[in-house]
Every structure is written in C-alpha cells, then in structure tokens.
Design a protein around this motif. Structure first.
Motif, PDB file in Angstrom:
ATOM      1  N   LEU A  54       0.834  -1.211   0.000  1.00  0.00           N
ATOM      2  CA  LEU A  54       0.000   0.000   0.000  1.00  0.00           C
ATOM      3  C   LEU A  54       0.868   1.261   0.000  1.00  0.00           C
ATOM      4  CD1 LEU A  54      -2.837  -1.075   2.459  1.00  0.00           C
ATOM      5  CD2 LEU A  54      -2.982  -0.852  -0.037  1.00  0.00           C
ATOM      6  N   VAL A  59      -1.247   4.326  -1.817  1.00  0.00           N
ATOM      7  CA  VAL A  59      -2.513   4.406  -1.085  1.00  0.00           C
ATOM      8  C   VAL A  59      -2.274   5.035   0.281  1.00  0.00           C
ATOM      9  CG1 VAL A  59      -4.376   3.035  -0.042  1.00  0.00           C
ATOM     10  CG2 VAL A  59      -3.521   2.453  -2.321  1.00  0.00           C
ATOM     11  N   ILE A  60      -1.167   4.674   0.904  1.00  0.00           N
ATOM     12  CA  ILE A  60      -0.753   5.288   2.165  1.00  0.00           C
ATOM     13  C   ILE A  60       0.350   6.295   1.823  1.00  0.00           C
ATOM     14  CG2 ILE A  60       0.280   4.884   4.434  1.00  0.00           C
ATOM     15  CD1 ILE A  60      -0.861   2.037   4.295  1.00  0.00           C
TER      16      ILE A  60
END
Length: 109
Positions: A54, A59-60
């Motif tokens: 991620l 996404v993060i």
C-alpha cells in the motif's frame, strides 16, 4: 540483487525465513501439527507485505524507510518480471496462507 533492503523488507524476511525452514522440515517429516505456526508466520508477514504494498502504490502517503536514497524497493530496477518486490512478497505470503488453509481444511475432513 546487491541492494540494501528497506526496513519493511527486513521485517518480511524475518517472517519468511523461519517459515521456509519450519515448513520444509514439516514437509520432510510429514508433520501436520505445524499448520498453526505456519499460519501465524504467514499472516504476520502478509500484513507487513500488505502495508508495504500500500505504501508502494501510494494508497498510504508516506515514504518507505530507508528508501530515500539510491536504488531501493521503490525503484524500477527492483522488480522481477516487471512486478515490484513489495507486490511479489505479498503474493508469496498470500499463496502460503492459501495453501496452508487449504491443507488445514483437508485435515479436518
């Protein structure tokens, strides 16, 4: 590949290396009692690999430590067959989890 791994790569290795050893010995000795230990190691490594993936795909929104200078797991050169190492690690842990869960279900039947 001759590069220093990031912190998350080290943590994943800490789960994968003992997993390879205990599953290898269990397969050689036909020891079915190893399944819970294998599941615990694969789940722990899989969670770290998921977090790492991620981070890798964005996404993060945080940097992968210490992947700030030079070649790192976030670089294009750190891929096998065009698939980046964090995603390969996630696939490996997911495969091991799937196989262990399938094996566990067959033992109960």
């Amino acid at each position: 590949m001759g590069q220093a791994p990031c912190d998350l790569c080290w943590f994943q290795r800490a789960f994968m290396f003992p997993l390879a050893i205990i599953l290898g010995i269990a397969a050689f000795k036909s020891d079915r009692a190893v399944v819970p230990y294998g599941l615990a190691l694969a789940a722990g490594g899989g969670l770290i690999a998921l977090y790492h993936s991620l981070l890798y795909v964005g996404v993060i929104p945080a940097p992968i430590v210490p992947c700030t200078g030079g070649p790192s797991c976030s670089g294009e050169s750190m891929a096998i067959g065009g698939v980046p190492l964090p995603l390969l690690s996630l696939a490996a842990f997911a495969s091991i989890l799937t196989l262990l869960l399938t094996f566990q279900r067959r033992l109960k039947s």
